[in-house]
Design a protein around this motif. Structure first.
Motif, PDB file in Angstrom:
ATOM      1  N   LYS A  53       0.814  -1.221   0.000  1.00  0.00           N
ATOM      2  CA  LYS A  53       0.000   0.000   0.000  1.00  0.00           C
ATOM      3  C   LYS A  53       0.847   1.270   0.000  1.00  0.00           C
ATOM      4  O   LYS A  53       0.444   2.278  -0.573  1.00  0.00           O
ATOM      5  N   GLU A  54       2.003   1.219   0.623  1.00  0.00           N
ATOM      6  CA  GLU A  54       2.866   2.405   0.670  1.00  0.00           C
ATOM      7  C   GLU A  54       3.297   2.789  -0.747  1.00  0.00           C
ATOM      8  O   GLU A  54       3.183   3.938  -1.157  1.00  0.00           O
ATOM      9  N   ALA A  55       3.779   1.813  -1.522  1.00  0.00           N
ATOM     10  CA  ALA A  55       4.186   2.071  -2.909  1.00  0.00           C
ATOM     11  C   ALA A  55       2.988   2.474  -3.755  1.00  0.00           C
ATOM     12  O   ALA A  55       3.090   3.371  -4.597  1.00  0.00           O
ATOM     13  N   LEU A  56       1.845   1.838  -3.520  1.00  0.00           N
ATOM     14  CA  LEU A  56       0.640   2.197  -4.270  1.00  0.00           C
ATOM     15  C   LEU A  56       0.223   3.635  -3.960  1.00  0.00           C
ATOM     16  O   LEU A  56      -0.169   4.382  -4.854  1.00  0.00           O
ATOM     17  N   GLY A  57       0.345   4.050  -2.717  1.00  0.00           N
ATOM     18  CA  GLY A  57       0.041   5.434  -2.355  1.00  0.00           C
ATOM     19  C   GLY A  57       0.962   6.411  -3.064  1.00  0.00           C
ATOM     20  O   GLY A  57       0.507   7.451  -3.561  1.00  0.00           O
ATOM     21  N   GLY A 142       7.744  20.823 -18.054  1.00  0.00           N
ATOM     22  CA  GLY A 142       8.300  21.137 -16.740  1.00  0.00           C
ATOM     23  C   GLY A 142       7.929  20.206 -15.606  1.00  0.00           C
ATOM     24  O   GLY A 142       8.331  20.443 -14.464  1.00  0.00           O
ATOM     25  N   ILE A 143       7.174  19.155 -15.868  1.00  0.00           N
ATOM     26  CA  ILE A 143       6.812  18.200 -14.807  1.00  0.00           C
ATOM     27  C   ILE A 143       7.840  17.067 -14.858  1.00  0.00           C
ATOM     28  O   ILE A 143       7.652  16.051 -15.528  1.00  0.00           O
ATOM     29  N   ALA A 144       8.951  17.260 -14.152  1.00  0.00           N
ATOM     30  CA  ALA A 144      10.080  16.330 -14.213  1.00  0.00           C
ATOM     31  C   ALA A 144       9.696  14.921 -13.796  1.00  0.00           C
ATOM     32  O   ALA A 144      10.212  13.935 -14.339  1.00  0.00           O
ATOM     33  N   GLU A 145       8.788  14.777 -12.848  1.00  0.00           N
ATOM     34  CA  GLU A 145       8.427  13.454 -12.338  1.00  0.00           C
ATOM     35  C   GLU A 145       7.782  12.577 -13.420  1.00  0.00           C
ATOM     36  O   GLU A 145       7.714  11.363 -13.285  1.00  0.00           O
ATOM     37  N   ALA A 146       7.339  13.196 -14.503  1.00  0.00           N
ATOM     38  CA  ALA A 146       6.733  12.433 -15.599  1.00  0.00           C
ATOM     39  C   ALA A 146       7.729  11.466 -16.233  1.00  0.00           C
ATOM     40  O   ALA A 146       7.322  10.505 -16.893  1.00  0.00           O
ATOM     41  N   LEU A 147       9.028  11.691 -16.028  1.00  0.00           N
ATOM     42  CA  LEU A 147      10.058  10.796 -16.552  1.00  0.00           C
ATOM     43  C   LEU A 147      10.824  10.066 -15.451  1.00  0.00           C
ATOM     44  O   LEU A 147      11.855   9.467 -15.704  1.00  0.00           O
ATOM     45  N   ALA A 148      10.303  10.093 -14.237  1.00  0.00           N
ATOM     46  CA  ALA A 148      10.964   9.454 -13.100  1.00  0.00           C
ATOM     47  C   ALA A 148      10.953   7.938 -13.241  1.00  0.00           C
ATOM     48  O   ALA A 148      10.118   7.370 -13.965  1.00  0.00           O
ATOM     49  N   PRO A 149      11.847   7.244 -12.541  1.00  0.00           N
ATOM     50  CA  PRO A 149      11.822   5.778 -12.542  1.00  0.00           C
ATOM     51  C   PRO A 149      10.494   5.253 -11.998  1.00  0.00           C
ATOM     52  O   PRO A 149       9.848   5.894 -11.182  1.00  0.00           O
ATOM     53  N   GLN A 150      10.123   4.073 -12.451  1.00  0.00           N
ATOM     54  CA  GLN A 150       8.877   3.444 -12.009  1.00  0.00           C
ATOM     55  C   GLN A 150       8.895   3.224 -10.499  1.00  0.00           C
ATOM     56  O   GLN A 150       9.949   2.993  -9.914  1.00  0.00           O
ATOM     57  N   ILE A 151       7.714   3.298  -9.912  1.00  0.00           N
ATOM     58  CA  ILE A 151       7.552   2.961  -8.486  1.00  0.00           C
ATOM     59  C   ILE A 151       7.158   1.494  -8.442  1.00  0.00           C
ATOM     60  O   ILE A 151       6.066   1.130  -8.880  1.00  0.00           O
ATOM     61  N   VAL A 152       8.064   0.668  -7.954  1.00  0.00           N
ATOM     62  CA  VAL A 152       7.812  -0.772  -7.884  1.00  0.00           C
ATOM     63  C   VAL A 152       8.110  -1.282  -6.480  1.00  0.00           C
ATOM     64  O   VAL A 152       8.879  -0.677  -5.742  1.00  0.00           O
ATOM     65  N   SER A 153       7.480  -2.364  -6.133  1.00  0.00           N
ATOM     66  CA  SER A 153       7.752  -2.976  -4.821  1.00  0.00           C
ATOM     67  C   SER A 153       7.441  -4.458  -4.883  1.00  0.00           C
ATOM     68  O   SER A 153       6.785  -4.921  -5.786  1.00  0.00           O
TER      69      SER A 153
END
Length: 153
Positions: A53-57, A142-153
């Motif tokens: 749930k933490e990663a999903l959040g 300008g939304i840098a997070e749009a190219l951030a690494p995937q959130i995986v867990s």
């Protein structure tokens, strides 16, 4: 079962509204802490698989950051099974205006498994190319997070 199906459909539609309104805690309240799997296809910052749930959040917060105006038109909800083993198929069209003013339109479906009112397995099927291109455009705006690494867990 018709009453149960109607209740689940209402909850599913309300949950899509919660995502749209950035009320991610309301979404997470309906998610199981046990055996969680959330799959979002695509080679982009929203893609990947999450098991807690933490990663999903964090993933939902990213959706709100990279596509802040995202809206869902839920066109169909199919509910199969009883409370102990429910499968939901929700068909939707996601839309928003990107930062550069261009429209983003992406139809898709969620296949969700529920057990006793808690979602524990999600598969999201959408046009992964549209997601990736939309995120690239958001990054250029300008939304840098749009190219951030995937959130995986």
């Amino acid at each position: 079962m018709l009453i149960y199906s109607s209740i689940v459909e209402k909850i599913v539609r309300k949950t899509f509204l919660a995502v749209q309104n950035h009320d991610y805690q309301a979404v997470l309240n309906g998610v199981s802490s046990n055996n969680l799997t959330h799959r979002f296809a695509g080679p982009n910052s929203l893609g990947g698989i999450r098991h807690d749930k933490e990663a999903l959040g964090r993933w939902f917060k990213r959706v709100g950051t990279v596509l802040p105006e995202l809206k869902f038109d839920v066109t169909n909800v199919l509910v199969l099974g009883g409370p102990w083993n429910t499968t939901v198929v929700a068909r939707w069209v996601a839309t928003c205006k990107l930062e550069n003013g261009e429209p983003y339109v992406n139809p898709g479906i969620h296949v969700i498994k529920l057990r006793w009112g808690k979602a524990y397995d999600f598969d999201v099927y959408e046009d992964t190319f549209a997601v990736t291109v939309g995120l690239e455009k958001q990054a250029k705006s300008g939304i840098a997070e749009a190219l951030a690494p995937q959130i995986v867990s």
